[in-house]
Design a protein around this motif. Structure first.
Motif, PDB file in Angstrom:
ATOM      1  N   UNK A 135       3.218  82.430  10.982  1.00  0.00           N
ATOM      2  CA  UNK A 135       4.121  81.773  11.932  1.00  0.00           C
ATOM      3  C   UNK A 135       3.300  81.070  13.009  1.00  0.00           C
ATOM      4  N   UNK A 136       3.601  79.769  13.209  1.00  0.00           N
ATOM      5  CA  UNK A 136       2.855  78.958  14.168  1.00  0.00           C
ATOM      6  C   UNK A 136       3.667  78.613  15.408  1.00  0.00           C
ATOM      7  N   UNK A 137       4.967  78.396  15.228  1.00  0.00           N
ATOM      8  CA  UNK A 137       5.811  77.976  16.340  1.00  0.00           C
ATOM      9  C   UNK A 137       7.262  78.323  16.019  1.00  0.00           C
ATOM     10  N   UNK A 138       8.178  77.727  16.781  1.00  0.00           N
ATOM     11  CA  UNK A 138       9.605  78.032  16.592  1.00  0.00           C
ATOM     12  C   UNK A 138      10.419  76.755  16.782  1.00  0.00           C
ATOM     13  N   UNK A 139      11.432  76.561  15.930  1.00  0.00           N
ATOM     14  CA  UNK A 139      12.338  75.413  16.043  1.00  0.00           C
ATOM     15  C   UNK A 139      13.661  75.875  16.643  1.00  0.00           C
ATOM     16  N   UNK A 140      14.122  75.247  17.735  1.00  0.00           N
ATOM     17  CA  UNK A 140      15.351  75.694  18.392  1.00  0.00           C
ATOM     18  C   UNK A 140      16.625  75.291  17.652  1.00  0.00           C
ATOM     19  N   UNK A 141      16.514  74.362  16.695  1.00  0.00           N
ATOM     20  CA  UNK A 141      17.677  73.920  15.920  1.00  0.00           C
ATOM     21  C   UNK A 141      17.195  73.294  14.618  1.00  0.00           C
TER      22      UNK A 141
ATOM     23  N   UNK B 193      14.394  78.268  13.551  1.00  0.00           N
ATOM     24  CA  UNK B 193      13.713  79.546  13.377  1.00  0.00           C
ATOM     25  C   UNK B 193      12.215  79.391  13.337  1.00  0.00           C
ATOM     26  N   UNK B 194      11.516  80.401  12.808  1.00  0.00           N
ATOM     27  CA  UNK B 194      10.050  80.371  12.786  1.00  0.00           C
ATOM     28  C   UNK B 194       9.509  79.203  11.953  1.00  0.00           C
TER      29      UNK B 194
ATOM     30  N   UNK C 184       7.678  76.614  21.310  1.00  0.00           N
ATOM     31  CA  UNK C 184       8.927  76.090  20.759  1.00  0.00           C
ATOM     32  C   UNK C 184       8.825  74.561  20.716  1.00  0.00           C
ATOM     33  N   UNK C 185       9.029  73.972  19.545  1.00  0.00           N
ATOM     34  CA  UNK C 185       8.887  72.526  19.422  1.00  0.00           C
ATOM     35  C   UNK C 185      10.116  71.831  20.013  1.00  0.00           C
TER      36      UNK C 185
END
Length: 249
Positions: A61-67, A121-122, A237-238
């Motif tokens: 896991x590198x980051x997170x997408x809020x949508x 998500x991740x 979070x991107x």
């Protein structure tokens, strides 16, 4: 007798020459690879550690997408397109600046080059390979103002959400150009502008011929996918945004 010997040797040389052969037919057959073909246990044992390491790296896991982000969530700009143009420009800037002393004005990518959405998500390394499965590398082309105008007109006529950054375009209702700004300013005749893009597009891919004859060209030796992975590692979070960089009035 002296004349006979050379003639005999010549005769023997020609008679011993190999007959010329040509391929008259090529045949092939399809062999299906199925589970019924037993795996070679020795080979499997050898590659298993490598397979496990690759799988582990791909699922990191590198980051997170809020949508959810995909290339059809907007008309002329999309959340994933804006993200890609922004990170390519951001990640390329220090490399280009160090080599040339110049900054990057514009990023231009292509809508068709985005091959998968980013789900909420991740975000993993596998995500980057899904979105950008190609080996496209980043280049920076320095364009004349005339070619930047051609770039803007191309985007207006395409009516497609090709990812851009550093460039703001407003179209009239009939898709003619109402306004085009580079870094918030009108395009100046006689000036040159730096455009970061992919090697595929710079060679005329997607009919972007205005990129083919740049004033200068810098090959960064940096793949778009690697830039994506590097960017994901720097943010928790991107961003997922439509900010009006390419709109129709």
């Amino acid at each position: 007798m002296k004349r006979f010997i050379p003639l005999l040797a010549l005769f023997l040389a020609f008679s011993c020459a190999k007959e010329k052969q040509d391929v008259s037919r090529i045949e092939g057959k399809r062999i299906n690879i199925t589970d019924s073909i037993a795996a070679n246990e020795e080979i499997e044992a050898y590659i298993q550690p490598f397979r496990e390491r690759i799988q582990e790296d791909m699922q990191k896991v590198l980051s997170y997408a809020p949508k959810d982000m995909h290339k059809r969530d907007g008309e002329l700009e999309t959340t994933i397109g804006n993200l890609m143009a922004d990170f390519v420009k951001l990640q390329s800037e220090p490399v280009y600046k160090k080599r040339t002393g110049k900054s990057i004005d514009i990023c231009l990518l292509n809508h068709g080059g985005i091959r998968a959405p980013i789900a909420k998500g991740p975000i993993t390394t596998q995500t980057a390979f899904n979105v950008m499965p190609f080996e496209n590398s980043i280049v920076v082309a320095e364009l004349t103002a005339e070619n930047v105008h051609a770039l803007v007109n191309y985007l207006a006529e395409a009516k497609r959400a090709h990812p851009i950054a550093g460039l703001t375009i407003k179209l009239n209702n009939d898709f003619t150009v109402h306004e085009a700004l580079v870094n918030g300013k009108p395009i100046e005749d006689g000036k040159t502008y730096t455009v970061v893009t992919s090697d595929y597009l710079q060679h005329g891919g997607d009919r972007m011929y205005f990129l083919q004859d740049p004033v200068t060209l810098e090959v960064l030796d940096y793949k778009i996918r690697n830039a994506m992975i590097d960017y994901f590692k720097t943010v928790d979070t991107i961003p997922a945004k439509l900010d009006g960089r390419f709109v129709k009035l």
